[in-house]
Design an enzyme around this catalytic site. Structure first.
Site, PDB file in Angstrom:
ATOM      1  N   CYS A 276      39.375  35.862  50.221  1.00 28.59           N
ATOM      2  CA  CYS A 276      40.198  35.651  51.299  1.00 28.59           C
ATOM      3  C   CYS A 276      39.343  34.983  52.373  1.00 28.59           C
ATOM      4  O   CYS A 276      39.800  34.009  52.763  1.00 28.59           O
ATOM      5  CB  CYS A 276      40.765  36.780  51.846  1.00 28.59           C
ATOM      6  SG  CYS A 276      42.209  37.538  50.501  1.00 28.59           S
TER       7      CYS A 276
HETATM    8  N1  LIG Z   1      42.855  39.461  46.338  1.00 25.48           N
HETATM    9  C1  LIG Z   1      43.259  40.076  47.626  1.00 25.48           C
HETATM   10  O1  LIG Z   1      42.539  40.789  47.976  1.00 25.48           O
HETATM   11  C2  LIG Z   1      44.068  39.311  48.438  1.00 25.48           C
HETATM   12  C3  LIG Z   1      44.740  39.940  49.690  1.00 25.48           C
HETATM   13  C4  LIG Z   1      45.712  39.406  50.173  1.00 25.48           C
HETATM   14  C5  LIG Z   1      46.251  38.018  49.895  1.00 25.48           C
HETATM   15  N2  LIG Z   1      45.802  37.577  48.670  1.00 25.48           N
HETATM   16  C6  LIG Z   1      46.403  36.151  48.471  1.00 25.48           C
HETATM   17  O2  LIG Z   1      47.224  36.397  47.312  1.00 25.48           O
HETATM   18  C7  LIG Z   1      46.918  35.144  46.325  1.00 25.48           C
HETATM   19  C8  LIG Z   1      46.562  35.676  45.011  1.00 25.48           C
HETATM   20  O3  LIG Z   1      45.546  36.335  45.057  1.00 25.48           O
HETATM   21  P1  LIG Z   1      44.853  37.099  44.024  1.00 25.48           P
HETATM   22  O4  LIG Z   1      43.374  37.793  44.569  1.00 25.48           O
HETATM   23  O5  LIG Z   1      45.728  38.058  43.448  1.00 25.48           O
HETATM   24  O6  LIG Z   1      44.393  36.052  42.982  1.00 25.48           O
HETATM   25  P2  LIG Z   1      43.986  36.109  41.397  1.00 25.48           P
HETATM   26  O7  LIG Z   1      43.237  34.874  40.956  1.00 25.48           O
HETATM   27  O8  LIG Z   1      43.530  37.596  41.051  1.00 25.48           O
HETATM   28  O9  LIG Z   1      45.478  36.297  40.356  1.00 25.48           O
HETATM   29  C9  LIG Z   1      46.188  35.011  40.409  1.00 25.48           C
HETATM   30  C10 LIG Z   1      46.666  34.980  39.211  1.00 25.48           C
HETATM   31  O10 LIG Z   1      47.898  33.729  39.154  1.00 25.48           O
HETATM   32  C11 LIG Z   1      47.711  33.398  37.800  1.00 25.48           C
HETATM   33  N3  LIG Z   1      48.265  32.085  37.762  1.00 25.48           N
HETATM   34  C12 LIG Z   1      47.774  31.063  38.177  1.00 25.48           C
HETATM   35  N4  LIG Z   1      48.564  29.732  38.355  1.00 25.48           N
HETATM   36  C13 LIG Z   1      49.804  30.393  37.657  1.00 25.48           C
HETATM   37  C14 LIG Z   1      51.053  29.968  37.545  1.00 25.48           C
HETATM   38  N5  LIG Z   1      51.403  28.557  37.638  1.00 25.48           N
HETATM   39  N6  LIG Z   1      52.189  30.511  36.830  1.00 25.48           N
HETATM   40  C15 LIG Z   1      51.767  31.880  36.645  1.00 25.48           C
HETATM   41  N7  LIG Z   1      50.626  32.379  37.067  1.00 25.48           N
HETATM   42  C16 LIG Z   1      49.586  31.630  37.624  1.00 25.48           C
HETATM   43  C17 LIG Z   1      46.189  33.414  37.493  1.00 25.48           C
HETATM   44  O11 LIG Z   1      46.043  33.544  36.141  1.00 25.48           O
HETATM   45  C18 LIG Z   1      45.959  34.854  37.946  1.00 25.48           C
HETATM   46  O12 LIG Z   1      46.089  35.779  36.916  1.00 25.48           O
HETATM   47  C19 LIG Z   1      46.153  34.347  46.997  1.00 25.48           C
HETATM   48  O13 LIG Z   1      46.898  33.604  47.769  1.00 25.48           O
HETATM   49  C20 LIG Z   1      45.313  35.328  47.699  1.00 25.48           C
HETATM   50  O14 LIG Z   1      44.777  34.448  49.111  1.00 25.48           O
HETATM   51  C21 LIG Z   1      44.751  38.007  48.091  1.00 25.48           C
END
Ligand SMILES: NC(=O)c1ccc[n+]([C@@H]2O[C@H](COP(=O)([O-])OP(=O)(O)OC[C@H]3O[C@@H](n4cnc5c(N)ncnc54)[C@H](O)[C@@H]3O)[C@@H](O)[C@H]2O)c1
Length: 416
Positions: free
Chosen positions: A258
């Protein structure tokens, strides 16, 4: 709400899927990564905040799949795909566009779609909406659309999805009401804002606030290093002010998915409005300097002990981007290790949460072993399950980048 779809089963999506399933919803959990689908099917969690037991307990209710077609059964679909940066540090909406296109093909009348991924203001309305409308359904009339940012803080147990207020903004009032009804199942307090854009910017403000404040205290840490003042003592003292001050600790830089990424979504968007977001750029610049400053500090400590970095055995303690988690994405430890290797150091590491770092072909070693023969122990991330007093007692020389050796007044300890 009886059936909820979740797209993207990572740090954000999997805990959400679990939360809705625990409230009795059927959850259609979609990811393009077949290994994640297999792991969920096998009841094996790959996310620290979700236990394998809880996945197994919900086995009949969470339906993991790579097939978007199954989302047609859901009343609401939450999109939690990654929003990274391109090589030029510009928003990479590739995963979001791909997911939205695939969802549009199965979109149903009356469905609610909520974007949870962090992104710049305007993404939901300008990028998602037109793609979803290619289904032939109209947003705000035939289906509902909203943005609700995820606030999960991996590894945190005092604030969870349930007791962290959730911000949401709908395209129309009806969209917002649908989103409120959905999130009311898993969150105690909802904060409704007037538009998706306001909700999108709220998340960015939160992250930029952290990034700027971390940069501020890091810049002071570089200054106090020259002035011979202990930054930790100053931060500690300032924190006694009961109002108008919020504590941020210095450290080796920012990591995770993030903070090093999200602010640049806004600076990119701001350029379209002829604005340069200088706080964001400056904070990024200062925080990116920190690994270099930390390596210089380690180099000086070795020099004072009559050693050079070249040929020194350096034990890095903690390589994930923050305590208690195994996530190494954008971790400053990776930069520090690569700088030390470039300078000819022999690097070993200990991290109970990170078994190996493929890019350096390194594997975590037990703490005692890693300290033996190390010329320097470099505390980069202070995991709560590592005994840092023991480190300070056993290691020949310690550079503590996290201020966790405060209680130990040994001459062999140098703090950031
Ligand atoms: N990790 C955190 O602490 C956090 C906190 C708040 C917000 N976010 C936001 O949330 C969002 C996701 O973050 P995350 O950390 O969970 O990411 P992540 O990489 O852990 O998970 C994302 C998932 O999406 C899947 N994916 C990618 N393209 C896809 C598609 N076309 N169809 C289906 N699945 C697909 C990936 O395989 C992966 O499993 C981001 O925008 C991030 O900025 C993350």
């Amino acid at each position: 709400m009886s059936t909820v779809g979740v797209i993207g089963l990572g740090y954000v999506g999997l805990p959400l899927a679990v939360a809705f399933a625990q409230e009795g919803c059927e959850v259609i959990a979609v990811d393009i990564d077949a290994r994640k689908i297999e792991a969920i099917e096998a009841g094996e969690s790959y996310i620290g905040d979700v236990s394998s037991e809880s996945l197994r307990a919900l086995a009949g209710r969470i339906h993991p799949t790579t097939r978007y077609a199954q989302l047609a059964q859901a009343e609401a679909v939450l999109v939690c795909v990654p929003t990274p940066l391109t090589r030029n540090r510009e928003p990479d909406l590739g995963p979001l566009i791909e997911a939205t296109r695939a969802l549009a093909e199965v979109l149903q009348t009356d469905q609610l779609v909520v974007l949870e991924s962090t992104t710049y203001p305007g993404t939901t309305r300008e990028r998602m909406l037109p793609l979803l409308e290619e289904s032939g359904l109209a947003a705000g009339r035939d289906f509902h659309l909203a943005f609700s940012p995820e606030r999960v803080d991996p590894g945190r147990t005092d604030f969870t999805l349930r007791n962290t207020p959730k911000v949401l903004g709908g395209l129309t009032d009806a969209c917002a009401e649908r989103a409120e009804a959905l999130y009311g199942l898993v969150c105690d307090q909802l904060v409704r804002v007037s538009t998706p854009e306001a909700a999108e910017l709220t998340k960015l403000l939160e992250n930029i606030f952290r990034s700027v404040n971390i940069a501020l205290v890091n810049e002071l840490a570089m200054l106090t290093d020259r002035m011979g003042i202990d930054i930790w003592e100053v931060v500690e003292a300032a924190s006694t002010k009961p109002y108008g001050f919020m504590r941020f600790d210095p450290g080796p830089g920012m990591g995770g998915h993030c903070l090093p990424v999200d602010p640049f979504y806004l600076s990119w968007r701001a350029r379209e409005f002829d604005m340069a977001t200088e706080f964001i750029e400056l904070a990024g610049k200062v925080n990116q300097q920190m690994p270099y400053h930390c390596v210089a500090k380690a180099q000086r400590a070795l020099n004072n002990a009559g050693r050079s970095v070249k040929g020194a055995r350096i034990a890095v303690l903690g390589v994930s981007y923050k305590p208690g988690v195994g996530d190494v994405r954008e971790s400053p430890a990776l930069k520090i290790i690569s700088l030390l290797l470039e300078m000819g150091a022999e690097v070993v590491y200990h991290d109970p949460h990170v078994p190996g770092i493929a890019e350096f072909s390194l594997e975590s070693m037990p703490l005692q072993e890693v300290l033996t023969d190390a010329d320097l122990a470099l505390i980069v991330t202070a995991h709560p399950d590592v005994d840092h007093d023991l480190v300070a007692r056993r290691a020949r020389l310690v550079v503590d980048l996290r201020g966790v050796t405060g209680g130990v007044a040994d001459a062999n300890v140098v703090r950031l």
